[in-house]
Design a protein around this motif. Structure first.
Motif, short mmCIF file in Angstrom:
data_model
loop_
_atom_site.label_atom_id
_atom_site.label_comp_id
_atom_site.label_asym_id
_atom_site.label_seq_id
_atom_site.Cartn_x
_atom_site.Cartn_y
_atom_site.Cartn_z
N THR A 226 81.34 35.42 65.07
CA THR A 226 81.45 33.96 64.98
C THR A 226 80.89 33.22 66.19
O THR A 226 80.96 31.99 66.25
CB THR A 226 82.91 33.53 64.81
N ARG B 246 70.92 28.21 66.31
CA ARG B 246 71.68 28.81 65.21
C ARG B 246 70.85 29.01 63.96
O ARG B 246 71.02 30.00 63.24
CB ARG B 246 72.91 27.93 64.92
N ALA C 157 82.82 32.52 57.02
CA ALA C 157 81.57 32.22 57.69
C ALA C 157 81.26 33.29 58.72
O ALA C 157 82.14 33.76 59.44
CB ALA C 157 81.63 30.85 58.35
N ASN D 142 72.97 31.21 53.11
CA ASN D 142 72.58 31.59 54.47
C ASN D 142 71.35 30.83 54.93
O ASN D 142 70.55 30.34 54.13
CB ASN D 142 72.26 33.09 54.51
N GLY E 157 78.76 22.96 58.67
CA GLY E 157 79.29 24.23 59.11
C GLY E 157 80.78 24.39 58.88
O GLY E 157 81.23 25.36 58.28
N SER F 294 78.58 33.85 61.96
CA SER F 294 77.61 33.17 62.83
C SER F 294 77.59 33.91 64.17
O SER F 294 78.07 33.42 65.18
CB SER F 294 78.02 31.71 63.05
N TRP G 195 81.18 29.10 67.02
CA TRP G 195 79.81 28.60 66.96
C TRP G 195 79.26 28.28 68.37
O TRP G 195 78.29 27.54 68.49
CB TRP G 195 79.71 27.32 66.12
N VAL H 148 73.40 32.38 60.22
CA VAL H 148 74.67 31.86 59.73
C VAL H 148 74.74 32.10 58.24
O VAL H 148 73.73 32.00 57.53
CB VAL H 148 74.85 30.36 60.07
N VAL I 235 79.54 26.35 55.61
CA VAL I 235 78.10 26.65 55.54
C VAL I 235 77.51 26.08 54.25
O VAL I 235 77.11 26.81 53.34
CB VAL I 235 77.83 28.16 55.67
#
Length: 450
Positions: free
Chosen positions: A59, A271, A423, A381, A234, A425, A63, A385, A238
């Motif tokens: 994650t 990202r 999620a 996606n 986000g 990331s 983020w 992410v 997402v």
């Protein structure tokens, strides 16, 4: 004095704190404290929990930690700066690092967004951007432009301005009588019926941008200051922009003299495979809000990028006049600025934004390999992410998502749960083997949750 109780679990020498007094944010406090998850150190791609177990970070913290954890370069910059000068005000004063950082950031930003205002969080960046929009229109002689348009399922922090333009109901409903007046919302862009399991930006939904024309007709362009959206939603799980959607918003706002604000607190700094989503998807807004990965989550910091035309319009007036009655005690904090400069050097030297783009296909194939597992109704996606959405359990919305999240943690991987959406990331330093591990552990958790 803090009270501690000895940890009776495992062989760890760590002590467990008295957890009664910390009112935790965005957390079911009673649930957490009955079965806590405590992290005590981090290095590279891994946290270590209080029992000494390694936890793969899928994650980037929250983020934030795009360069991974425990970066010596950032620690050295922070140590040097805090010993040289721990704090300096930015009200009628300055220090070199804030100006150096603003210059460095202007070289990363889209063409024409060459001015930077420093904040301490994404929430503060959003409220700053909204105030900038009002300041600009007032300075431009269009004082009737006071309305804002946000979007359903949008997350723009937790200030009253941010939750007013935001569109997540749980963040708004307790404070519904205190929100900003004159705010409307576009429909969200999540369309599982037409776009489920899309690779990259979904093909259907550009027409949802046309609702903006309807809102302009309803309220009058002369009364609307700005539209604010996340290029990718986000925090709501997402939610990606349909192909052509952001460009259409840009066309409509430009036609009517309305400012466009991109909230890139999550998408900024690599990202989605570029410095900013606006660069990746070739749409330049008037204002960009950032925070989180600006300094790898090291010290609270955010920045608002603003177009030259907005900045220059607001600078009109007598030389001794304060142009913008706004700011924070810690705007451009010297230690935060030092950590940001060190972070930007890492991003550049290790080409981490390009790395995210290079790994995108491998990451995409890995997460989409989960299709067909129990109760998955969508996978989406872009860059590094992904969101995996599940049908709700008959025990209630969010129960399945929480069970998967908790199982992953107990088996060595940190993912993020939003209701029944998981999620991923990871830090941009992620290797293919890490991607394999996080996807395999997630698959195990999905089977265990049923």
């Amino acid at each position: 004095m803090s009270e501690y109780q000895q940890n009776g679990i495992g062989d760890s020498a760590q002590t467990w704190p008295n957890m009664a007094h910390f009112w935790m944010p965005f957390t079911a406090n009673k649930q957490f404290k009955a079965n806590p998850r405590l992290l005590v150190s981090a290095q590279g791609m891994y946290y270590t929990d209080i029992d000494g177990n390694e936890v793969l970070d899928a994650t980037a913290g929250l983020w934030c930690c795009n360069a991974g954890h425990g970066r010596a370069e950032i620690s050295a910059a922070v140590s040097k700066q805090i010993s040289q000068m721990d704090y300096a005000p930015s009200f009628q004063m300055g220090h070199p690092l804030a100006f150096e950082l603003a210059h460095k950031l202007s070289q990363l930003s889209p063409d024409g967004l060459d001015h930077v205002f420093f904040t301490n969080s994404g929430s503060e960046s959003v409220d700053t951007a909204l105030k900038m929009a009002l300041c600009y229109h007032r300075a431009n002689g269009q004082t009737s432009r006071t309305r804002f348009i946000g979007r359903e399922l949008g997350y723009h922090g937790v200030g009253f301005g941010g939750i007013s333009v935001g569109g997540i109901s749980n963040n708004r409903k307790t404070f519904s009588q205190q929100l900003l007046p004159g705010v409307d919302h576009l429909p969200h862009t999540l369309d599982i019926a037409n776009n489920a399991f899309s690779y990259g930006l979904p093909p259907y939904g550009v027409d949802k941008a046309e609702v903006l024309e309807q809102l302009i007709t309803l309220h009058g362009a002369e009364n609307i200051a700005a539209v604010i959206v996340e290029p990718m939603s986000g925090s709501a799980g997402v939610i990606l922009p349909p192909q052509g959607y952001l460009k259409r918003l840009r066309e409509i706002t430009q036609k009517h003299g309305i400012l466009l604000i991109f909230d890139e607190v999550i998408t900024g700094f690599g990202r989605v495979g570029a410095a900013f989503a606006s660069e990746r998807w070739q749409v330049t807004p008037d204002i960009i809000t950032t925070a989180k990965a600006i300094n790898n989550g090291t010290i609270p910091m955010g920045a608002v990028f603003v177009s030259n035309s907005i900045h220059d319009t607001c600078m009109n007036g007598p030389q001794a006049l304060i142009e913008f009655f706004h700011g924070y005690t810690y705007s451009g904090h010297p230690v935060a600025a030092a950590s940001a400069l060190a972070t930007l050097s890492i991003y550049e030297n290790e080409q981490l934004f390009e790395r995210a783009k290079h790994l995108e296909d491998y990451f995409q194939q890995a997460v989409h390999s989960l299709k067909g597992l129990p109760n998955i109704i969508d996978i989406r996606n872009t860059g590094l992410v992904a969101g995996i959405q599940f049908a709700p359990s008959d025990k209630g919305v969010g129960k399945r998502g929480y069970d998967i999240f908790d199982h992953c943690f107990r088996h060595g991987t940190l993912v993020r749960a939003t209701a029944d959406i998981i999620a991923l990331s990871p830090p941009l330093i992620v290797e293919k083997s890490h991607i394999d591990d996080m996807v395999n552990r997630l698959a195990d958790a999905i089977h265990a949750a049923g």
